[in-house]
Design a protein around this motif. Structure first.
Motif, short mmCIF file in Angstrom:
data_model
loop_
_atom_site.label_atom_id
_atom_site.label_comp_id
_atom_site.label_asym_id
_atom_site.label_seq_id
_atom_site.Cartn_x
_atom_site.Cartn_y
_atom_site.Cartn_z
N MET A 433 16.51 -4.36 14.83
CA MET A 433 16.56 -4.65 13.38
C MET A 433 15.98 -6.04 13.11
O MET A 433 15.16 -6.21 12.20
N ILE A 434 16.36 -7.02 13.90
CA ILE A 434 15.84 -8.37 13.64
C ILE A 434 14.33 -8.41 13.94
O ILE A 434 13.57 -9.12 13.26
N ALA A 435 13.91 -7.63 14.94
CA ALA A 435 12.46 -7.61 15.24
C ALA A 435 11.69 -7.09 14.04
O ALA A 435 10.65 -7.64 13.65
N ASN A 436 12.19 -6.04 13.42
CA ASN A 436 11.53 -5.50 12.23
C ASN A 436 11.55 -6.50 11.07
O ASN A 436 10.55 -6.69 10.38
N ILE A 437 12.70 -7.13 10.89
CA ILE A 437 12.84 -8.05 9.76
C ILE A 437 11.92 -9.26 9.94
O ILE A 437 11.34 -9.77 8.97
N GLU A 438 11.77 -9.70 11.19
CA GLU A 438 10.87 -10.85 11.44
C GLU A 438 9.41 -10.45 11.31
O GLU A 438 8.59 -11.23 10.83
N GLU A 439 9.09 -9.25 11.75
CA GLU A 439 7.68 -8.84 11.69
C GLU A 439 7.26 -8.51 10.26
O GLU A 439 6.24 -9.00 9.76
N GLN A 440 8.06 -7.68 9.60
CA GLN A 440 7.70 -7.27 8.23
C GLN A 440 8.48 -8.15 7.26
O GLN A 440 9.36 -7.70 6.53
N ASP A 441 8.12 -9.43 7.27
CA ASP A 441 8.86 -10.39 6.44
C ASP A 441 8.19 -10.49 5.07
O ASP A 441 7.28 -9.73 4.73
N VAL A 442 8.64 -11.46 4.29
CA VAL A 442 8.14 -11.53 2.91
C VAL A 442 6.66 -11.96 2.86
O VAL A 442 5.92 -11.56 1.97
N LEU A 443 6.25 -12.70 3.87
CA LEU A 443 4.83 -13.11 3.92
C LEU A 443 3.96 -11.88 4.23
O LEU A 443 2.90 -11.69 3.64
N TRP A 444 4.44 -11.06 5.17
CA TRP A 444 3.76 -9.81 5.52
C TRP A 444 3.62 -8.95 4.27
O TRP A 444 2.57 -8.40 3.99
N TRP A 445 4.70 -8.82 3.51
CA TRP A 445 4.70 -8.00 2.28
C TRP A 445 3.66 -8.53 1.28
O TRP A 445 2.86 -7.77 0.75
N ARG A 446 3.70 -9.84 1.07
CA ARG A 446 2.80 -10.43 0.08
C ARG A 446 1.35 -10.24 0.50
O ARG A 446 0.49 -9.86 -0.30
N ARG A 447 1.06 -10.44 1.80
CA ARG A 447 -0.32 -10.29 2.29
C ARG A 447 -0.78 -8.84 2.19
O ARG A 447 -1.91 -8.57 1.83
N ARG A 448 0.13 -7.95 2.56
CA ARG A 448 -0.22 -6.53 2.51
C ARG A 448 -0.61 -6.14 1.08
O ARG A 448 -1.59 -5.43 0.86
N PHE A 449 0.13 -6.65 0.13
CA PHE A 449 -0.18 -6.29 -1.26
C PHE A 449 -1.47 -6.98 -1.73
O PHE A 449 -2.37 -6.32 -2.27
N THR A 450 -1.58 -8.27 -1.52
CA THR A 450 -2.76 -8.98 -2.05
C THR A 450 -4.02 -8.58 -1.28
O THR A 450 -5.10 -8.52 -1.87
N ASP A 451 -3.88 -8.24 0.01
CA ASP A 451 -5.06 -7.74 0.76
C ASP A 451 -5.55 -6.43 0.16
O ASP A 451 -6.76 -6.22 0.00
N ALA A 452 -4.61 -5.55 -0.16
CA ALA A 452 -5.00 -4.26 -0.77
C ALA A 452 -5.71 -4.51 -2.10
O ALA A 452 -6.72 -3.88 -2.41
N LEU A 453 -5.18 -5.44 -2.86
CA LEU A 453 -5.76 -5.72 -4.17
C LEU A 453 -7.15 -6.37 -4.04
O LEU A 453 -8.09 -6.02 -4.75
N GLU A 454 -7.22 -7.29 -3.07
CA GLU A 454 -8.48 -8.01 -2.90
C GLU A 454 -9.59 -7.08 -2.40
O GLU A 454 -10.77 -7.32 -2.66
N SER A 455 -9.19 -6.02 -1.70
CA SER A 455 -10.23 -5.15 -1.13
C SER A 455 -10.71 -4.07 -2.11
O SER A 455 -11.55 -3.25 -1.76
N VAL A 456 -10.17 -4.09 -3.31
CA VAL A 456 -10.64 -3.11 -4.31
C VAL A 456 -12.11 -3.40 -4.62
O VAL A 456 -12.53 -4.55 -4.74
N GLN A 457 -12.89 -2.30 -4.72
CA GLN A 457 -14.33 -2.45 -4.99
C GLN A 457 -14.57 -2.92 -6.42
O GLN A 457 -13.94 -2.42 -7.35
N PRO A 458 -15.51 -3.85 -6.61
CA PRO A 458 -15.80 -4.33 -7.97
C PRO A 458 -16.15 -3.19 -8.93
O PRO A 458 -15.84 -3.26 -10.10
#
Ligand code: GDG
Length: 464
Positions: A433-458
């Motif tokens: 559980m702690i391994a998951n919480i450390e890996e998929q932390d709030v920074l991971w969440w934010r990057r995952r979302f903004t990376d998806a948004l940034e990769s949208v085609q113009p």
């Protein structure tokens, strides 16, 4: 990274470098600092007449831009459509959802006011990130005002099943407005699937393997993106001096008894009533345990202007009083029920001192308390997390004792199992559980979302 414009109902400006106000605010503030961005939202203040005046502030490298709302806006948009219509409905409480045209009108009006006010702040290459159920139609309103930026939306609460959503008079307009976004993020696959189920049946759309769905000339990418906590910060808090002081006080006031802890906003979705009943069942079925255990339930009141919140508060006052009256002894009270909040460092110390973390929402988008409880534990001697199957966090924290929060027997059995669990098993459950919480932390969440948004085609951006 492109400049980020974050929009949410309320804005949480950083109050210190270390970010004592919580993982989400810290993570978003860090993204804003890096990108020199802006966080826009309601100040929480009321004004006589809406003016659209923006109050800019800069704290610890983060610019916030807030507006005040009129009493009618607060009533119809915030207390009304957001918290008396959408919140209960999205948490499967159709019985509590109220459908008033005035609420729907206020919701549209405030979303339009947000759009009018924030549009001049948005520059050409900015990424715009809209957060949560208060602002579902905002993307559409930004498009209507000519905003061609990449715009993403993240829903922090569950997406309800199609048949429940049908009870909302304006369900079609609400859902189709989401196609104004480029990326829509949900906490879980389950929520994403529920959205897709609606989209397939009502809008006759297809989804591709990457999660792209097209409807009426716009393409939106759907992602499941579970939010995390700042695990490093929270573990540091749990190991810090404030937590140590509180831990010491908790241990001495527990007087050798095992502590079970619950920490939740006072909200019917958190399953507090069912939790108390489950705990009562445990006490009744394990008389030999009485006197050796207590439940500390911290429940700071929220949304106190809404009747259903006044009702759940009254119910819990009555129920905790009844259970204490039934089981307490001159030197023991089974439930310590506290209606106030504590600083995060103190909460971390309380989590560390608790043998069991009892997190039993009836429905929850994610539930960060479950992750904080795990992060606060002593690796050598961790406590046990009891977690509702209906919290988003249950998808990741599969080594918790998972329970159906509607069943007092399952809660009672899990409490008994947790209190009897040997150290080796506690450690074996805690580690993944702690391994998951450390890996998929709030920074991971934010990057995952903004990376998806940034990769949208113009190309997708210009088609509004
Ligand atoms: C929504 C979704 C989703 C609570 N009491 C105190 C206190 N808290 C902090 C907790 C935790 C936060 O508030 C509550 O977060 P949750 O995730 O548990 O629940 P919601 O408020 O309903 O949040 C939820 C979340 O958004 C994020 O996407 O997980 O599903 O409903 O951090 O620790 N903090 C302090 N004192 C308290 O007494 N300082």
């Amino acid at each position: 990274m492109s400049r980020l414009v974050i929009i949410s109902n309320r804005v949480s400006a950083p109050t210190s470098e270390s970010g004592a106000q919580g993982g989400l605010a810290v993570a978003l503030s860090a993204a804003l600092q890096e990108s020199n961005g802006v966080w826009f939202g309601w100040s929480g203040e009321e004004t006589d007449h809406y003016t659209g005046h923006i109050n800019f502030q800069r704290n610890f490298g983060v610019t916030t831009a807030t507006i005040d709302l009129e009493a009618q806006d607060i009533d119809e948009y915030y207390n009304g459509f957001a918290n008396r219509t959408l919140w209960p409905l999205f948490h499967y409480r159709v019985d509590l959802a109220e459908y008033e045209r005035g609420f729907a009108g206020g919701y549209e009006r405030v979303n339009a006011r947000f759009a009018d006010t924030v549009v001049p702040l948005i520059e050409d290459e900015d990424l715009v990130w809209v957060n949560d159920y208060h602002l579902i139609p905002l993307g559409q309103k930004l498009r209507d005002r000519g905003c061609a930026n990449r715009i993403g939306f993240f829903l922090h609460i569950p997406w309800p099943p199609m048949r429940l959503l049908h009870s909302l008079p304006s369900h079609l307009a609400l859902v189709t407005s989401l196609f104004a976004y480029d990326v829509v993020g949900f906490q879980t696959e389950d929520s994403l699937e529920a959205f897709l189920d609606y989209a397939r049946h009502q809008l006759d759309v297809e989804v591709d393997a990457e999660g792209f769905v097209a409807y009426q000339g716009r393409t939106v990418r759907l992602i499941a993106c579970p939010i995390g906590i700042d695990a490093v910060e929270f573990r540091a808090s749990a190991n810090g001096p404030v937590a140590a002081e509180i831990h010491g006080q908790m241990v001495s006031s527990a007087n050798g008894r095992a502590m079970i802890i619950g920490v939740d906003r006072l909200d019917y979705s958190k399953g507090l009533q069912e939790r108390f009943l489950g705990y009562e069942r445990f006490l009744a079925s394990q008389p030999q345990r009485q006197g050796g255990v207590f439940l500390l339930q911290i429940a700071p009141p929220s949304r106190a202007d809404v009747q259903s919140y006044q009702d759940i508060r009254a119910t819990l006052d009555e129920l905790s009083g009844r259970i204490n009256g039934e089981f307490a002894d001159f030197n023991w009270v089974p439930i310590r029920y506290v209606n106030k909040g504590y600083p995060r460092e103190e909460l971390a110390g309380m989590f560390r001192a608790a043998r069991v973390g009892l997190v039993t929402p009836l429905r929850d988008g994610m539930n960060l308390v479950a992750k904080e409880y795990v992060a606060a534990q002593d690796p050598e001697d961790p406590g046990v997390l009891i977690l509702s199957r209906f919290a988003g966090a249950a998808d990741q924290l599969t080594d918790a004792l998972l329970v159906n929060p509607h069943s007092p027997e399952e809660i009672a059995d899990a409490i008994a199992q947790a209190l009897a669990m040997p150290r080796e098993e506690r450690v074996a459950r805690w580690r993944p559980m702690i391994a998951n919480i450390e890996e998929q932390d709030v920074l991971w969440w934010r990057r995952r979302f903004t990376d998806a948004l940034e990769s949208v085609q113009p190309a997708a951006v210009s088609a509004s």
